[in-house]
Each structure stands twice: as C-alpha cells, then as structure tokens.
Design a protein around this motif. Structure first.
Motif, PDB file in Angstrom:
ATOM      1  N   GLN A  93       0.794  -1.295   0.118  1.00  0.00           N
ATOM      2  CA  GLN A  93       0.062   0.009  -0.073  1.00  0.00           C
ATOM      3  C   GLN A  93       0.800   1.277   0.074  1.00  0.00           C
ATOM      4  N   ASN A  94       0.402   2.026  -0.836  1.00  0.00           N
ATOM      5  CA  ASN A  94       1.031   3.488  -0.848  1.00  0.00           C
ATOM      6  C   ASN A  94      -0.036   4.390  -1.525  1.00  0.00           C
ATOM      7  N   PHE A  95      -0.534   5.475  -1.201  1.00  0.00           N
ATOM      8  CA  PHE A  95      -1.554   6.439  -1.925  1.00  0.00           C
ATOM      9  C   PHE A  95      -0.849   6.989  -2.907  1.00  0.00           C
ATOM     10  N   LYS A  96       0.488   6.904  -3.195  1.00  0.00           N
ATOM     11  CA  LYS A  96       1.259   7.674  -4.471  1.00  0.00           C
ATOM     12  C   LYS A  96       1.469   6.571  -5.422  1.00  0.00           C
ATOM     13  N   GLY A  97       1.135   6.978  -6.549  1.00  0.00           N
ATOM     14  CA  GLY A  97       1.336   6.017  -7.671  1.00  0.00           C
ATOM     15  C   GLY A  97       3.083   6.122  -8.141  1.00  0.00           C
ATOM     16  N   GLY A  98       3.392   5.129  -8.908  1.00  0.00           N
ATOM     17  CA  GLY A  98       4.755   4.947  -9.421  1.00  0.00           C
ATOM     18  C   GLY A  98       6.018   4.583  -8.487  1.00  0.00           C
ATOM     19  N   VAL A  99       5.408   4.181  -7.249  1.00  0.00           N
ATOM     20  CA  VAL A  99       6.408   3.523  -6.433  1.00  0.00           C
ATOM     21  C   VAL A  99       6.879   2.181  -6.598  1.00  0.00           C
ATOM     22  N   GLY A 100       6.334   1.432  -7.494  1.00  0.00           N
ATOM     23  CA  GLY A 100       6.801   0.061  -7.614  1.00  0.00           C
ATOM     24  C   GLY A 100       5.889  -0.991  -6.975  1.00  0.00           C
ATOM     25  N   LYS A 101       4.668  -0.488  -6.603  1.00  0.00           N
ATOM     26  CA  LYS A 101       3.706  -1.272  -5.965  1.00  0.00           C
ATOM     27  C   LYS A 101       3.276  -2.688  -6.668  1.00  0.00           C
ATOM     28  N   SER A 102       2.875  -2.358  -7.724  1.00  0.00           N
ATOM     29  CA  SER A 102       2.165  -3.710  -8.624  1.00  0.00           C
ATOM     30  C   SER A 102       3.666  -4.519  -9.007  1.00  0.00           C
ATOM     31  N   THR A 103       4.730  -4.012  -9.188  1.00  0.00           N
ATOM     32  CA  THR A 103       6.019  -4.862  -9.420  1.00  0.00           C
ATOM     33  C   THR A 103       6.249  -5.405  -8.323  1.00  0.00           C
ATOM     34  N   LEU A 104       6.121  -5.044  -7.023  1.00  0.00           N
ATOM     35  CA  LEU A 104       6.520  -5.666  -5.909  1.00  0.00           C
ATOM     36  C   LEU A 104       5.368  -6.894  -5.613  1.00  0.00           C
ATOM     37  N   VAL A 105       4.099  -6.608  -5.839  1.00  0.00           N
ATOM     38  CA  VAL A 105       3.130  -7.601  -5.729  1.00  0.00           C
ATOM     39  C   VAL A 105       3.393  -8.883  -6.539  1.00  0.00           C
ATOM     40  N   VAL A 106       3.877  -8.740  -7.800  1.00  0.00           N
ATOM     41  CA  VAL A 106       3.807  -9.944  -8.672  1.00  0.00           C
ATOM     42  C   VAL A 106       4.913 -10.629  -8.370  1.00  0.00           C
ATOM     43  N   HIS A 107       6.257  -9.849  -8.068  1.00  0.00           N
ATOM     44  CA  HIS A 107       7.398 -10.343  -7.730  1.00  0.00           C
ATOM     45  C   HIS A 107       7.379 -11.259  -6.570  1.00  0.00           C
ATOM     46  N   LEU A 108       6.624 -10.867  -5.419  1.00  0.00           N
ATOM     47  CA  LEU A 108       6.366 -11.452  -4.157  1.00  0.00           C
ATOM     48  C   LEU A 108       5.822 -12.607  -4.435  1.00  0.00           C
ATOM     49  N   ALA A 109       4.705 -12.390  -5.209  1.00  0.00           N
ATOM     50  CA  ALA A 109       3.666 -13.768  -5.375  1.00  0.00           C
ATOM     51  C   ALA A 109       4.568 -14.754  -5.825  1.00  0.00           C
ATOM     52  N   GLN A 110       5.429 -14.394  -6.798  1.00  0.00           N
ATOM     53  CA  GLN A 110       6.099 -15.532  -7.416  1.00  0.00           C
ATOM     54  C   GLN A 110       7.224 -16.202  -6.809  1.00  0.00           C
ATOM     55  N   PHE A 111       7.854 -15.066  -5.845  1.00  0.00           N
ATOM     56  CA  PHE A 111       8.923 -15.554  -5.164  1.00  0.00           C
ATOM     57  C   PHE A 111       8.358 -16.613  -4.065  1.00  0.00           C
ATOM     58  N   LEU A 112       7.140 -16.319  -3.370  1.00  0.00           N
ATOM     59  CA  LEU A 112       6.554 -17.222  -2.360  1.00  0.00           C
ATOM     60  C   LEU A 112       5.942 -18.651  -2.969  1.00  0.00           C
ATOM     61  N   ALA A 113       5.359 -18.388  -4.316  1.00  0.00           N
ATOM     62  CA  ALA A 113       5.023 -19.658  -4.880  1.00  0.00           C
ATOM     63  C   ALA A 113       6.217 -20.703  -5.240  1.00  0.00           C
ATOM     64  N   LEU A 114       7.493 -19.980  -5.749  1.00  0.00           N
ATOM     65  CA  LEU A 114       8.620 -20.724  -5.810  1.00  0.00           C
ATOM     66  C   LEU A 114       9.164 -21.437  -4.409  1.00  0.00           C
ATOM     67  N   ARG A 115       8.658 -20.803  -3.368  1.00  0.00           N
ATOM     68  CA  ARG A 115       8.970 -21.411  -1.940  1.00  0.00           C
ATOM     69  C   ARG A 115       8.125 -22.408  -1.642  1.00  0.00           C
ATOM     70  N   GLY A 116       7.013 -22.669  -2.340  1.00  0.00           N
ATOM     71  CA  GLY A 116       5.760 -23.753  -1.974  1.00  0.00           C
ATOM     72  C   GLY A 116       4.570 -23.177  -1.360  1.00  0.00           C
ATOM     73  N   TYR A 117       4.530 -21.936  -1.176  1.00  0.00           N
ATOM     74  CA  TYR A 117       3.250 -21.525  -0.461  1.00  0.00           C
ATOM     75  C   TYR A 117       2.027 -21.335  -1.352  1.00  0.00           C
ATOM     76  N   ARG A 118       0.898 -21.331  -0.754  1.00  0.00           N
ATOM     77  CA  ARG A 118      -0.310 -20.958  -1.541  1.00  0.00           C
ATOM     78  C   ARG A 118      -0.803 -19.736  -1.521  1.00  0.00           C
ATOM     79  N   VAL A 119      -0.730 -19.128  -2.636  1.00  0.00           N
ATOM     80  CA  VAL A 119      -0.899 -17.700  -2.724  1.00  0.00           C
ATOM     81  C   VAL A 119      -2.083 -17.285  -3.319  1.00  0.00           C
ATOM     82  N   CYS A 120      -2.836 -16.089  -3.128  1.00  0.00           N
ATOM     83  CA  CYS A 120      -3.837 -15.324  -3.884  1.00  0.00           C
ATOM     84  C   CYS A 120      -3.402 -14.005  -4.090  1.00  0.00           C
ATOM     85  N   VAL A 121      -3.638 -13.425  -5.143  1.00  0.00           N
ATOM     86  CA  VAL A 121      -3.195 -12.156  -5.393  1.00  0.00           C
ATOM     87  C   VAL A 121      -4.663 -11.486  -5.722  1.00  0.00           C
ATOM     88  N   ILE A 122      -5.314 -10.511  -5.271  1.00  0.00           N
ATOM     89  CA  ILE A 122      -6.307  -9.726  -5.391  1.00  0.00           C
ATOM     90  C   ILE A 122      -5.987  -8.264  -5.876  1.00  0.00           C
TER      91      ILE A 122
END
Length: 378
Positions: A93-122
C-alpha cells in the motif's frame, strides 16, 4: 499506441501465457530440502514419477514447479501454515503512484510460490497492471460484472469471493483480476458511504475471509489513491508493506501517507472497530546505489523510521524494467538472458526482499516458531 501494440503482441487471439521454468535435479533438491539421491530413490521406488527425458540424449528435461511441489508433498517439506495459523493478508500500500507497488506484488507472489506457499493475489486497482502481468487482457478476458471484486461489493452480491478466483499459469498462485470497471465502483461506494459505512468498509474483509482457508498468503494490490477501495484494503489486511523510493518527493509523500493512514485508521475504528496489523514495514524501492542522493535519503529514512524499515531494498534495475515492458517478471525469464551478471544481481535483490518478507510472515504463524528458533531466526 505503444500500449495497444504491446497488448496486441502479448495478448494475441487464442494465446495463453505459460510458465517455461524448468529446474535441474540439483536445484530441485535444494528447493525440496532433500538430497539429489533422495529424489532419485523416490523415483526408483515409485513414490515419484520418472522424469521426462529428451528422446535424443536421454537426459532429463528438468522439473516443472508443479513437479517440485509434488516432491515437497511426498517428502513433507511444503511450508504451508497449519490450520490453526492465521492466513497472512498483506496489502502492498501507498497512496502515491509510481512507487513500484504492482511490481512488488507480482514478484513477491512468484517468490513465495517458488518457495511452495499457496498464494492468492487480489487486484483492486482499476489500472489492472497486476492482472496483465498474470496473462489476462483486462479489456477482453475480464468481465467487471462477473470476474472482479465489483459484484461482491454490491448489496445483495455473492456471499463469497470464490466466483472470482482464477488459477494462473503459476502453480500455487490464484488471482482475482481487475479492470477499468473498478474505477466506476469508487464513485458508487463513496455515494453509499454516508448511508452504510460499515458495509462498504468491511465488505472486502468479509470476502477475503470467505476464501482465506485455501491460502497461506493473500496479497492485496490497491489503487494508488485514498479512495473507498484503498480504505477497504486497509480494513481487510492484517499486514502492510509500504514501498517508498528514496527521493525527496516520494519520501515526503510516504511520511504524509503514514500520518494520513494513522488518522484514517483512527476514523475507521470509530465506525467499525480497531484494526491491528501483524507488521507494518517500509521497503525502499527503486533504489540506485550509484546515486549519492539516494544513499543520503535512504540514511534519512533509516533514521526517521528505524524500527519500520526493511533491511533489504528493491533496487532500480533495467532487468525489471525490461521484463515489465513485456508484461513479465524477472522470475519467469528463461534462456541465455538469465545467465548475465545483470540478471543474477537483480535476482539476488529480489530474493533478499522475498526472504525478509517470508520471515515476517512465518513469525505470524505459531506452528513455525519451533523451526524458526531452531534456525536461530526467532
């Protein structure tokens, strides 16, 4: 025009995004937490299927992530939370755009999936950048009346969010997509706020609770603005990660965001009860170590928020920019591009962020505490 051409290429009619990652036996063994011999023995005695081999060389083709997860299941090394552990619902979360929010979400989701976790992205952002990276064309593949959060947030809407869950090409990651229809929802919700504030603010939290038993981690990608959806995300989350680039404008904006969030949460608590977070952390994003101004502001951030800053930083990298330009992530790149020093450095930065977030998550699960103490991490 550039975006349209990109979409025409990436979202060609009938095309479907696929994950081409393959892991050799050494890497697979490391991911599973067992020796190469243990994997081969399990294949020999039938606990695991024989790996596919090249017809010409008779060499193994490599293991898919789904096959690695099957190995983890056989050896009991899947890192899932125990049933009594609370699912981690984290808003980036950050109320300002352009800070890398979505980039962080998708990379974190995929890192955690590589580790074997069950992940949901909303995806709660009408810009739908996260939805696009996961292979869906928001304008064609996503119906706002059937596939997004929109119908659930209406009075008389579905009783759970199961209708919107989609499997993705990444094993272990499910997605609730977004499209431009969520933009209109902001105005509808604001108009209804005065009449029924509790319903508007807590509806998303109820939706997340309706699917949480299926996942270890739920990542929320809110819009970059202080609107009704962002407020709903703050109410639904039980952890916050705030990306903030080290420049004066973004640093000041993040400081204002934190003050605003404090007063906003206090106001929300008056309407629906206090909301506590397992952790609230600030991540330095788009960090360039070669810029003295970035280093100076990073030191200032560490001094102003000494307990809240993450140790790892998301570095500014052409590798991330190039992948994003093709609606991809660094984690799904394959071939010669992954053998460059630039890629290896970028992957190391992303892994460091992922590992630190993973540790924060595991600390919220009592069933992991014994192992964390054994590892000297608690």
């Amino acid at each position: 025009m550039v975006i349209e051409r990109l979409r025409e290429r990436v979202f060609a009619p009938g095309s479907q995004k696929q994950l081409d990652l393959l892991f050799n036996v050494r890497t697979a063994a490391e991911m599973v937490g067992r020796s190469e011999k243990a994997l081969r023995d399990a294949e020999s005695d039938g606990r695991l299927p024989e790996p596919a081999k090249d017809a010409t060389t008779n060499r193994r083709n490599g293991y898919t992530l789904a096959e690695v997860n099957r190995m983890r299941e056989v050896f009991g090394t899947l890192p899932h939370r125990a049933a009594e552990d609370p699912p981690l619902v984290m808003a980036v979360q950050n109320f300002k755009g352009g800070v890398g929010k979505s980039t962080l979400v998708v990379h974190l989701a995929q890192f955690l999936a590589l580790r074997g976790y069950r992940v949901c992205v909303i995806d709660c952002d009408s810009q739908a950048s996260t939805t696009a990276v996961f292979g869906l064309n928001p304008d064609v593949d996503v119906d706002e009346e059937e596939d997004t959060l929109y119908p659930f947030l209406q009075h008389g809407g579905p009783k759970s969010l199961h209708y919107a869950l989609r499997a993705t090409y990444w094993p272990g990651i499910a997605l609730i997509p977004a499209n431009l229809g969520l933009y209109d929802a902001e105005y509808e919700f604001a108009a209804r706020m005065a009449r029924d504030p509790t319903f508007i603010l807590d509806r998303l939290r109820e939706g997340v609770a309706s699917i949480a038993d299926q996942f270890d981690i739920i990542l929320l990608d809110p819009p970059p603005a202080l609107g009704m959806l962002s407020l709903s995300v703050l109410r639904a989350a039980n952890a916050l990660l705030i990306p903030a680039p080290p420049n004066n404008i973004d640093f000041a904006s993040t400081a204002h965001f934190l003050k605003m969030m404090e007063s906003t949460l206090a106001e929300l608590a008056r309407h629906g009860g206090a909301r506590e977070y397992s952790f609230v952390k600030i991540l330095t994003s788009k960090m360039n170590d070669q810029k003295s101004a970035h280093q100076a502001i990073k030191r200032m951030m560490d001094a102003v928020f000494p307990q809240d800053m993450m140790t790892a930083a998301l570095k500014d990298s052409a590798e991330i920019d190039n992948a994003t330009a093709n609606l991809m992530t660094v984690y799904e790149l394959t071939g010669p591009a992954t053998r460059t020093e630039t890629h290896k450095r970028c992957r190391a930065y992303l892994d460091a962020v992922g590992r630190e977030v993973e540790l924060l998550i595991r600390k919220t699960w009592p069933s992991h505490h014994r192992q964390l103490r054994k590892e000297g991490l608690l």
